[in-house]
Write a protein that holds these residues in place. Structure first.
Motif, PDB file in Angstrom:
ATOM      1  N   THR A  25      57.409 -40.523  21.672  1.00 44.95           N
ATOM      2  CA  THR A  25      56.713 -40.982  22.867  1.00 44.95           C
ATOM      3  C   THR A  25      55.233 -41.149  22.551  1.00 44.95           C
ATOM      4  N   LYS A  32      52.501 -45.285  29.051  1.00 44.81           N
ATOM      5  CA  LYS A  32      53.354 -44.429  28.232  1.00 44.81           C
ATOM      6  C   LYS A  32      54.568 -45.234  27.781  1.00 44.81           C
ATOM      7  N   SER A  34      58.190 -45.030  25.090  1.00 48.00           N
ATOM      8  CA  SER A  34      59.032 -44.166  24.259  1.00 48.00           C
ATOM      9  C   SER A  34      60.090 -45.008  23.563  1.00 48.00           C
TER      10      SER A  34
END
Length: 179
Positions: A25, A32, A34
């Protein structure tokens, strides 16, 4: 040894990378991201530098080495700077306008085309003929730009249609009249 895979990735200030159980991540000022990964590679972080190492010299390990290094580097760049693809609309009466997350295109067809922008991507329109696709995920930005370009690809005679800003259209000579 993979030339791409052995390059270290420097983390800009404000970007944090965490490695979990087959998932890494990346968090930064823009968002963000991942990505899951196969156990053929391992990640090592020393300060603000991340390196990707492969477990053994098998063919799958060698293949994934450069892939995951590049995916991680693109994610780091995306959460720190973001990605942009610029498109240009060419043609008389061809234009685009946006309402919320729906972009309406007039591209010379009998009806208008409405394109719903997926989540995580933003579309900005300047002067009705310039379209900018923005986002933190490089793959999504490229996919949305390709789908918009596919609505009316540029034709080789007059250059009408939607093209990438840096794209060069090879022009063809039209037919000359009978004399």
């Amino acid at each position: 040894m993979s030339r791409i895979g052995k390059k270290p990735i420097e983390l800009p200030q404000g970007v944090k990378v965490t490695f979990g159980d087959n998932l890494f991540t990346v968090e930064g000022p823009k968002g963000k991201l991942s990505q899951d990964y196969k156990p053929h590679v391992t990640f090592a972080q020393e300060g603000n530098v991340v390196t990707v190492n492969r477990v053994d010299d098998s063919k799958p390990s060698r293949s994934y080495h450069g892939l995951y290094r590049n995916l991680l580097a693109n994610m780091v760049e995306g959460v720190s700077k973001g990605f942009t693809k610029n498109l240009v609309i060419n043609g008389v009466g061809y234009r685009a306008e946006t309402k919320g997350n729906i972009v309406t295109f007039n591209l010379g067809y009998s009806t208008q085309i409405e394109y719903v922008v997926p989540e995580g991507v933003e579309v900005k329109i300047d002067s009705n003929t310039k379209v900018a696709v923005l986002g933190i995920d490089k793959q999504k930005v490229g996919q949305v730009a390709a789908e918009i370009r596919g609505l009316r690809p540029p034709e080789p005679y007059k250059g009408k249609g939607i093209k990438y800003e840096e794209e060069h259209i090879r022009r063809k000579v039209g037919k000359s009249g009978v004399k």
